[in-house]
Design a protein around this motif. Sequence first.
Motif, PDB file in Angstrom:
ATOM      1  N   LEU A   1       0.796  -1.228   0.000  1.00  0.00           N
ATOM      2  CA  LEU A   1       0.000   0.000   0.000  1.00  0.00           C
ATOM      3  C   LEU A   1       0.832   1.284   0.000  1.00  0.00           C
ATOM      4  O   LEU A   1       0.263   2.379  -0.083  1.00  0.00           O
ATOM      5  CB  LEU A   1      -0.956   0.001   1.193  1.00  0.00           C
ATOM      6  CG  LEU A   1      -2.065  -1.045   1.123  1.00  0.00           C
ATOM      7  CD1 LEU A   1      -2.770  -1.168   2.463  1.00  0.00           C
ATOM      8  CD2 LEU A   1      -3.049  -0.701   0.019  1.00  0.00           C
ATOM      9  N   ALA A   2       2.156   1.182   0.062  1.00  0.00           N
ATOM     10  CA  ALA A   2       3.007   2.378   0.072  1.00  0.00           C
ATOM     11  C   ALA A   2       2.735   3.302  -1.113  1.00  0.00           C
ATOM     12  O   ALA A   2       2.684   4.526  -0.940  1.00  0.00           O
ATOM     13  CB  ALA A   2       4.474   1.973   0.132  1.00  0.00           C
ATOM     14  N   PRO A   3       2.511   2.778  -2.333  1.00  0.00           N
ATOM     15  CA  PRO A   3       2.204   3.688  -3.443  1.00  0.00           C
ATOM     16  C   PRO A   3       0.907   4.476  -3.250  1.00  0.00           C
ATOM     17  O   PRO A   3       0.776   5.594  -3.752  1.00  0.00           O
ATOM     18  CB  PRO A   3       2.096   2.759  -4.665  1.00  0.00           C
ATOM     19  CG  PRO A   3       2.884   1.551  -4.288  1.00  0.00           C
ATOM     20  CD  PRO A   3       2.710   1.403  -2.806  1.00  0.00           C
ATOM     21  N   VAL A   4      -0.043   3.923  -2.502  1.00  0.00           N
ATOM     22  CA  VAL A   4      -1.284   4.648  -2.212  1.00  0.00           C
ATOM     23  C   VAL A   4      -0.969   5.892  -1.393  1.00  0.00           C
ATOM     24  O   VAL A   4      -1.440   6.995  -1.694  1.00  0.00           O
ATOM     25  CB  VAL A   4      -2.297   3.740  -1.470  1.00  0.00           C
ATOM     26  CG1 VAL A   4      -3.497   4.533  -0.989  1.00  0.00           C
ATOM     27  CG2 VAL A   4      -2.727   2.583  -2.358  1.00  0.00           C
ATOM     28  N   HIS A   5      -0.154   5.730  -0.369  1.00  0.00           N
ATOM     29  CA  HIS A   5       0.219   6.869   0.474  1.00  0.00           C
ATOM     30  C   HIS A   5       1.031   7.895  -0.312  1.00  0.00           C
ATOM     31  O   HIS A   5       0.839   9.098  -0.150  1.00  0.00           O
ATOM     32  CB  HIS A   5       0.971   6.396   1.711  1.00  0.00           C
ATOM     33  CG  HIS A   5       0.121   5.596   2.643  1.00  0.00           C
ATOM     34  ND1 HIS A   5      -0.877   6.172   3.401  1.00  0.00           N
ATOM     35  CD2 HIS A   5       0.096   4.273   2.912  1.00  0.00           C
ATOM     36  CE1 HIS A   5      -1.464   5.230   4.117  1.00  0.00           C
ATOM     37  NE2 HIS A   5      -0.914   4.080   3.835  1.00  0.00           N
ATOM     38  N   ALA A   6       1.926   7.417  -1.182  1.00  0.00           N
ATOM     39  CA  ALA A   6       2.719   8.344  -2.004  1.00  0.00           C
ATOM     40  C   ALA A   6       1.815   9.124  -2.961  1.00  0.00           C
ATOM     41  O   ALA A   6       1.968  10.338  -3.127  1.00  0.00           O
ATOM     42  CB  ALA A   6       3.784   7.573  -2.785  1.00  0.00           C
TER      43      ALA A   6
ATOM     44  N   ASP B   1       1.070  13.218  -2.992  1.00  0.00           N
ATOM     45  CA  ASP B   1       1.183  14.045  -4.194  1.00  0.00           C
ATOM     46  C   ASP B   1      -0.128  14.777  -4.477  1.00  0.00           C
ATOM     47  O   ASP B   1      -0.126  15.970  -4.800  1.00  0.00           O
ATOM     48  CB  ASP B   1       1.583  13.182  -5.395  1.00  0.00           C
ATOM     49  CG  ASP B   1       1.903  14.022  -6.610  1.00  0.00           C
ATOM     50  OD1 ASP B   1       2.550  15.080  -6.464  1.00  0.00           O
ATOM     51  OD2 ASP B   1       1.482  13.627  -7.717  1.00  0.00           O
ATOM     52  N   LEU B   2      -1.245  14.093  -4.335  1.00  0.00           N
ATOM     53  CA  LEU B   2      -2.542  14.732  -4.545  1.00  0.00           C
ATOM     54  C   LEU B   2      -2.747  15.875  -3.557  1.00  0.00           C
ATOM     55  O   LEU B   2      -3.219  16.949  -3.925  1.00  0.00           O
ATOM     56  CB  LEU B   2      -3.680  13.709  -4.427  1.00  0.00           C
ATOM     57  CG  LEU B   2      -5.089  14.275  -4.614  1.00  0.00           C
ATOM     58  CD1 LEU B   2      -5.266  14.827  -6.022  1.00  0.00           C
ATOM     59  CD2 LEU B   2      -6.122  13.207  -4.315  1.00  0.00           C
ATOM     60  N   ARG B   3      -2.387  15.659  -2.299  1.00  0.00           N
ATOM     61  CA  ARG B   3      -2.508  16.723  -1.300  1.00  0.00           C
ATOM     62  C   ARG B   3      -1.686  17.951  -1.727  1.00  0.00           C
ATOM     63  O   ARG B   3      -2.153  19.088  -1.602  1.00  0.00           O
ATOM     64  CB  ARG B   3      -2.036  16.237   0.075  1.00  0.00           C
ATOM     65  CG  ARG B   3      -3.046  15.386   0.819  1.00  0.00           C
ATOM     66  CD  ARG B   3      -2.434  14.908   2.153  1.00  0.00           C
ATOM     67  NE  ARG B   3      -3.368  14.191   2.972  1.00  0.00           N
ATOM     68  CZ  ARG B   3      -4.171  14.752   3.860  1.00  0.00           C
ATOM     69  NH1 ARG B   3      -4.168  16.049   4.029  1.00  0.00           N
ATOM     70  NH2 ARG B   3      -4.991  14.011   4.590  1.00  0.00           N
ATOM     71  N   ARG B   4      -0.460  17.714  -2.230  1.00  0.00           N
ATOM     72  CA  ARG B   4       0.370  18.839  -2.698  1.00  0.00           C
ATOM     73  C   ARG B   4      -0.298  19.551  -3.869  1.00  0.00           C
ATOM     74  O   ARG B   4      -0.360  20.779  -3.909  1.00  0.00           O
ATOM     75  CB  ARG B   4       1.760  18.346  -3.112  1.00  0.00           C
ATOM     76  CG  ARG B   4       2.702  18.113  -1.951  1.00  0.00           C
ATOM     77  CD  ARG B   4       4.125  17.841  -2.425  1.00  0.00           C
ATOM     78  NE  ARG B   4       4.239  16.628  -3.222  1.00  0.00           N
ATOM     79  CZ  ARG B   4       4.373  15.410  -2.728  1.00  0.00           C
ATOM     80  NH1 ARG B   4       4.408  15.226  -1.433  1.00  0.00           N
ATOM     81  NH2 ARG B   4       4.480  14.371  -3.519  1.00  0.00           N
TER      82      ARG B   4
ATOM     83  N   LEU C   1      -3.413  19.768  -4.635  1.00  0.00           N
ATOM     84  CA  LEU C   1      -4.631  20.466  -4.226  1.00  0.00           C
ATOM     85  C   LEU C   1      -4.372  21.547  -3.177  1.00  0.00           C
ATOM     86  O   LEU C   1      -5.298  22.238  -2.751  1.00  0.00           O
ATOM     87  CB  LEU C   1      -5.652  19.459  -3.678  1.00  0.00           C
ATOM     88  CG  LEU C   1      -6.153  18.409  -4.664  1.00  0.00           C
ATOM     89  CD1 LEU C   1      -7.081  17.427  -3.962  1.00  0.00           C
ATOM     90  CD2 LEU C   1      -6.854  19.072  -5.851  1.00  0.00           C
ATOM     91  N   GLY C   2      -3.121  21.679  -2.751  1.00  0.00           N
ATOM     92  CA  GLY C   2      -2.785  22.677  -1.747  1.00  0.00           C
ATOM     93  C   GLY C   2      -3.292  22.325  -0.365  1.00  0.00           C
ATOM     94  O   GLY C   2      -3.556  23.216   0.449  1.00  0.00           O
ATOM     95  N   LEU C   3      -3.419  21.040  -0.070  1.00  0.00           N
ATOM     96  CA  LEU C   3      -3.881  20.586   1.243  1.00  0.00           C
ATOM     97  C   LEU C   3      -2.684  20.337   2.146  1.00  0.00           C
ATOM     98  O   LEU C   3      -1.573  20.106   1.677  1.00  0.00           O
ATOM     99  CB  LEU C   3      -4.690  19.290   1.104  1.00  0.00           C
ATOM    100  CG  LEU C   3      -5.908  19.334   0.196  1.00  0.00           C
ATOM    101  CD1 LEU C   3      -6.523  17.947   0.083  1.00  0.00           C
ATOM    102  CD2 LEU C   3      -6.923  20.342   0.700  1.00  0.00           C
ATOM    103  N   ALA C   4      -2.925  20.356   3.439  1.00  0.00           N
ATOM    104  CA  ALA C   4      -1.877  20.042   4.405  1.00  0.00           C
ATOM    105  C   ALA C   4      -1.448  18.592   4.230  1.00  0.00           C
ATOM    106  O   ALA C   4      -2.257  17.739   3.855  1.00  0.00           O
ATOM    107  CB  ALA C   4      -2.391  20.273   5.821  1.00  0.00           C
ATOM    108  N   PRO C   5      -0.185  18.301   4.497  1.00  0.00           N
ATOM    109  CA  PRO C   5       0.249  16.903   4.400  1.00  0.00           C
ATOM    110  C   PRO C   5      -0.413  16.051   5.474  1.00  0.00           C
ATOM    111  O   PRO C   5      -0.888  16.560   6.491  1.00  0.00           O
ATOM    112  CB  PRO C   5       1.763  16.972   4.618  1.00  0.00           C
ATOM    113  CG  PRO C   5       2.024  18.293   5.228  1.00  0.00           C
ATOM    114  CD  PRO C   5       0.884  19.200   4.876  1.00  0.00           C
ATOM    115  N   ALA C   6      -0.438  14.763   5.232  1.00  0.00           N
ATOM    116  CA  ALA C   6      -0.993  13.812   6.205  1.00  0.00           C
ATOM    117  C   ALA C   6      -0.144  13.841   7.458  1.00  0.00           C
ATOM    118  O   ALA C   6       1.013  14.267   7.440  1.00  0.00           O
ATOM    119  CB  ALA C   6      -1.014  12.410   5.613  1.00  0.00           C
ATOM    120  N   ASP C   7      -0.704  13.382   8.546  1.00  0.00           N
ATOM    121  CA  ASP C   7       0.046  13.314   9.799  1.00  0.00           C
ATOM    122  C   ASP C   7       1.263  12.416   9.619  1.00  0.00           C
ATOM    123  O   ASP C   7       1.153  11.329   9.039  1.00  0.00           O
ATOM    124  CB  ASP C   7      -0.818  12.728  10.921  1.00  0.00           C
ATOM    125  CG  ASP C   7      -1.894  13.684  11.384  1.00  0.00           C
ATOM    126  OD1 ASP C   7      -1.774  14.894  11.117  1.00  0.00           O
ATOM    127  OD2 ASP C   7      -2.849  13.220  12.007  1.00  0.00           O
TER     128      ASP C   7
END
Length: 132
Positions: free
Chosen positions: A70-75, A79-82, A84-90
């Motif tokens: 599942l590591a590629p899901v988190h990666a 990237d999607l968060r970046r 969309l200008g969202l804060a990074p995950a915890d």
Amino acid sequence: MELPTLAAPGVGELADAAADAACHLYDAVAPWGAAAPGGWSRTAAEDAAEAIETAAHALTYADPRAEVILAPVHAALADLRRQLGLAPADPLSADGLPATPRSVGNPRRTRWVRQQVLMPPAPRQPPTGTTA
């Protein structure tokens, strides 16, 4: 590894509810399309990303190799968060748990911390059973 037929208490029902919620979410945003205005808000996108991240973390308990798989899901979500200008995950600690402990009863750790409103302290009350 083959999974058992029965899940731990509540796991099957919660996974079913998460799948239903994901289907309802898709039905709600699909008519807007990617280029049309509307559909997603910043908060909704952050909630959806966090739901996927949390579900992926939960799935790591299904198989010893699941974390690597599942590591590629988190990666991709990072990237999607970046994008969309969202804060990074915890961030996670070495044992895979969130570095900042989650508030009891509040699974939305990331946004909760940013939106916490400080309230003035309640006025002091005399202890019960004493006279003033």
